[in-house]
Write an enzyme that holds these catalytic residues in place. Sequence first.
Site, PDB file in Angstrom:
ATOM      1  N   GLY A 185      94.648 -25.936  74.193  1.00 22.65           N
ATOM      2  CA  GLY A 185      94.131 -24.567  74.185  1.00 22.65           C
ATOM      3  C   GLY A 185      92.736 -24.464  73.605  1.00 22.65           C
ATOM      4  N   SER A 186      91.786 -23.867  74.314  1.00 22.92           N
ATOM      5  CA  SER A 186      90.412 -23.890  73.843  1.00 22.92           C
ATOM      6  C   SER A 186      89.516 -23.008  74.705  1.00 22.92           C
ATOM      7  CB  SER A 186      89.899 -25.332  73.858  1.00 22.92           C
ATOM      8  OG  SER A 186      90.225 -25.940  75.089  1.00 22.92           O
ATOM      9  N   ARG A 187      88.196 -23.140  74.473  1.00 24.71           N
ATOM     10  CA  ARG A 187      87.206 -22.347  75.198  1.00 24.71           C
ATOM     11  C   ARG A 187      85.959 -23.193  75.422  1.00 24.71           C
ATOM     12  NH1 ARG A 187      84.869 -16.488  73.192  1.00 24.71           N
ATOM     13  NH2 ARG A 187      82.707 -16.752  73.855  1.00 24.71           N
TER      14      ARG A 187
END
Length: 222
Positions: A185-187
């Site tokens: 999970g990240s950006r």
Amino acid sequence: MFHKEGQKIILIAFFLCSVIALIAHFYVGAEWLRVGIQLLAFGALVMVLQFFRNPSRVAPKTFDEILAPADGKVVAIEEVEETEYFKAPRIQVSIFMSPVNVHVTRYPASGQVVYSKYHPGKYLVAWNPKSSTENERTTVVINTPKFGKVGYRQIAGAVARRIVNYAEVGESVQQGEDAGFIKFGSRLDLLLPLDCQVTVKLNQSVVGARTCVATLAQKDDG
């Protein structure tokens, strides 16, 4: 095909899930409970496998387009004052990667890496605007033939605690090739010149090394 960054975790997950399934088989008397535990173990293994999948993609390698550096959803398109490297306004296109997305980072353009730096930081939720400057992150800048310098930033989220960055200053990189990985999970923020034309929209789903994010702005001949 699975990413090399997940090999150790996949082996551990396979071992643990196998042990749990065997314990349930030999020591759990109730059939419904035994089967339930085994299904949960299998489901956990499948989740780990899908997270580290690394589909083979061949980018067109065009100098006229900036391609998405990762799979996910566009959560921001805005002009920002970039203070780390450019120290000037840039167009920021932010892509949020949920745990079900492919988490491989791919080079958005071909060129030479002129900046690559890791920053420790917080673990705010990835869609928080402050995550771009306060979270654990890695910033990379590529000098491209037509767009000039294009940057991207890997940002850890509330769950992601491990950023992998392969970009090294001075090396020549090719659009679409593996540039790193962010676990769980990240950006990812793209930092583009103000004179480019963004071709994606808010909430649009994009595919790494496939979706065109920006092109060269059309010049008015008149």
